[in-house]
Design a protein around this motif. Sequence first.
Motif, PDB file in Angstrom:
ATOM      1  N   GLY A 113      10.059  24.366  51.351  1.00  0.00           N
ATOM      2  CA  GLY A 113       8.845  23.625  51.646  1.00  0.00           C
ATOM      3  C   GLY A 113       9.037  22.131  51.514  1.00  0.00           C
ATOM      4  N   THR A 114       7.932  21.426  51.416  1.00  0.00           N
ATOM      5  CA  THR A 114       7.966  19.971  51.302  1.00  0.00           C
ATOM      6  C   THR A 114       8.416  19.571  49.902  1.00  0.00           C
ATOM      7  N   VAL A 115       9.394  18.669  49.855  1.00  0.00           N
ATOM      8  CA  VAL A 115       9.998  18.259  48.586  1.00  0.00           C
ATOM      9  C   VAL A 115      10.009  16.732  48.516  1.00  0.00           C
ATOM     10  N   THR A 116       9.746  16.203  47.344  1.00  0.00           N
ATOM     11  CA  THR A 116       9.865  14.758  47.100  1.00  0.00           C
ATOM     12  C   THR A 116      11.050  14.532  46.163  1.00  0.00           C
ATOM     13  N   VAL A 117      12.008  13.770  46.629  1.00  0.00           N
ATOM     14  CA  VAL A 117      13.249  13.530  45.884  1.00  0.00           C
ATOM     15  C   VAL A 117      13.274  12.083  45.413  1.00  0.00           C
ATOM     16  N   THR A 118      13.649  11.896  44.158  1.00  0.00           N
ATOM     17  CA  THR A 118      13.909  10.564  43.615  1.00  0.00           C
ATOM     18  C   THR A 118      15.396  10.478  43.286  1.00  0.00           C
ATOM     19  N   GLY A 119      16.012   9.376  43.693  1.00  0.00           N
ATOM     20  CA  GLY A 119      17.443   9.241  43.448  1.00  0.00           C
ATOM     21  C   GLY A 119      17.927   7.838  43.718  1.00  0.00           C
ATOM     22  N   PHE A 120      19.249   7.666  43.656  1.00  0.00           N
ATOM     23  CA  PHE A 120      19.875   6.366  43.849  1.00  0.00           C
ATOM     24  C   PHE A 120      20.473   6.262  45.248  1.00  0.00           C
TER      25      PHE A 120
ATOM     26  N   ASP B  35      22.153  12.525  63.862  1.00  0.00           N
ATOM     27  CA  ASP B  35      22.180  11.103  63.518  1.00  0.00           C
ATOM     28  C   ASP B  35      21.586  10.925  62.120  1.00  0.00           C
ATOM     29  N   TYR B  36      22.482  10.884  61.100  1.00  0.00           N
ATOM     30  CA  TYR B  36      22.018  10.695  59.730  1.00  0.00           C
ATOM     31  C   TYR B  36      21.865   9.208  59.411  1.00  0.00           C
ATOM     32  N   ALA B  37      20.959   8.908  58.491  1.00  0.00           N
ATOM     33  CA  ALA B  37      20.853   7.538  57.979  1.00  0.00           C
ATOM     34  C   ALA B  37      22.137   7.173  57.261  1.00  0.00           C
ATOM     35  N   SER B  38      22.500   5.895  57.291  1.00  0.00           N
ATOM     36  CA  SER B  38      23.751   5.463  56.666  1.00  0.00           C
ATOM     37  C   SER B  38      23.708   5.659  55.156  1.00  0.00           C
ATOM     38  N   GLY B  39      24.791   6.200  54.614  1.00  0.00           N
ATOM     39  CA  GLY B  39      24.862   6.446  53.179  1.00  0.00           C
ATOM     40  C   GLY B  39      24.195   7.757  52.805  1.00  0.00           C
ATOM     41  N   TYR B  40      23.872   7.885  51.530  1.00  0.00           N
ATOM     42  CA  TYR B  40      23.193   9.096  51.065  1.00  0.00           C
ATOM     43  C   TYR B  40      22.419   8.778  49.799  1.00  0.00           C
ATOM     44  N   ILE B  41      21.619   9.737  49.347  1.00  0.00           N
ATOM     45  CA  ILE B  41      20.815   9.583  48.135  1.00  0.00           C
ATOM     46  C   ILE B  41      21.343  10.548  47.084  1.00  0.00           C
ATOM     47  N   SER B  42      21.675  10.010  45.907  1.00  0.00           N
ATOM     48  CA  SER B  42      22.113  10.835  44.786  1.00  0.00           C
ATOM     49  C   SER B  42      20.889  11.178  43.943  1.00  0.00           C
ATOM     50  N   ALA B  43      20.451  12.422  44.022  1.00  0.00           N
ATOM     51  CA  ALA B  43      19.180  12.827  43.413  1.00  0.00           C
ATOM     52  C   ALA B  43      19.246  12.789  41.892  1.00  0.00           C
ATOM     53  N   THR B  44      18.154  12.328  41.302  1.00  0.00           N
ATOM     54  CA  THR B  44      17.989  12.383  39.855  1.00  0.00           C
ATOM     55  C   THR B  44      16.886  13.358  39.456  1.00  0.00           C
ATOM     56  N   SER B  45      15.915  13.547  40.352  1.00  0.00           N
ATOM     57  CA  SER B  45      14.836  14.512  40.103  1.00  0.00           C
ATOM     58  C   SER B  45      14.178  14.845  41.432  1.00  0.00           C
ATOM     59  N   MET B  46      13.448  15.948  41.446  1.00  0.00           N
ATOM     60  CA  MET B  46      12.702  16.308  42.655  1.00  0.00           C
ATOM     61  C   MET B  46      11.523  17.187  42.287  1.00  0.00           C
TER      62      MET B  46
END
Length: 263
Positions: free
Chosen positions: A126-133, A167-178
């Motif tokens: 489902g819909t997820v909200t991710v917080t990361g660097f 076509d992915y956005a440049s770089g990536y997000i390292s998740a800390t919580s979701m």
Amino acid sequence: MTLLVIVLGLVMIRLGQWQLHRLSGRREANDIIRTNHAKPPVEWSTLMGDRHATATYQWRPVTITGTFDTAHELQVRYRSNGDDDGSEVVTPIVTKDGHHVLVDRGFLKRSSQQGDMQALPPAPAGTVTVTGFVRGNENGKPTATDPVAGKVRLINSDAIGRAHKIDYASGYISATSMTPAQHGLVPKDLPHLDDGPHLSYAIQWFCFTAIAVVGLFVLIRGDVKDRRKRRAKRGIAQQSASNHAARPDVPSGDGPKTPEDHA
């Protein structure tokens, strides 16, 4: 010998300067991490939307909301987290407006029985909200950046995008919580913010240069002394030969005596 020492000295000095350059770069990167990771999270598109994840954006907290694309999930092998070895799980997330962004969901410690062949923890549905660097692309040879059979060694959005035809956005997000929370993976630790071994390596190279120069001086000095001794010995030998040649013959006094000698 002198030419050899000069060449080696220049090489070792350059190696020492290179280590100092790496030290400067590491300190700059540490300053960026200290400054960025303490900032409040912002929407991911303000840093990664239409621009590359440059060094100034590294370790900035961001949030992203969407649905995980588990069909294109990847296991990133040969990773470490602190003292643990294992792998990381990268799952693309698709936002409501259709953007695709790679998310490193976390670290999975290697199983003592199955190694890296263990089942990967599932992503929340489902819909997820991710917080990361924010993290920039990891660069390397195609054998490390191109995914094969759902596995890869480095996280590079360009290479992974070519393989997935996405076509992915440049770089990536390292998740800390979701939210909702996931299970079975742990967030990646921040890198150690120290100077590393670069300063000690630089000092070692400069010391090697000094040792080479001093050693050359000692060798030259010893060679000069030996040559002087050899010249002095040759001079003494030549003088002795000259003196011997210049002396007149002296009768021995043991030959037969004449009658006049008896008288």
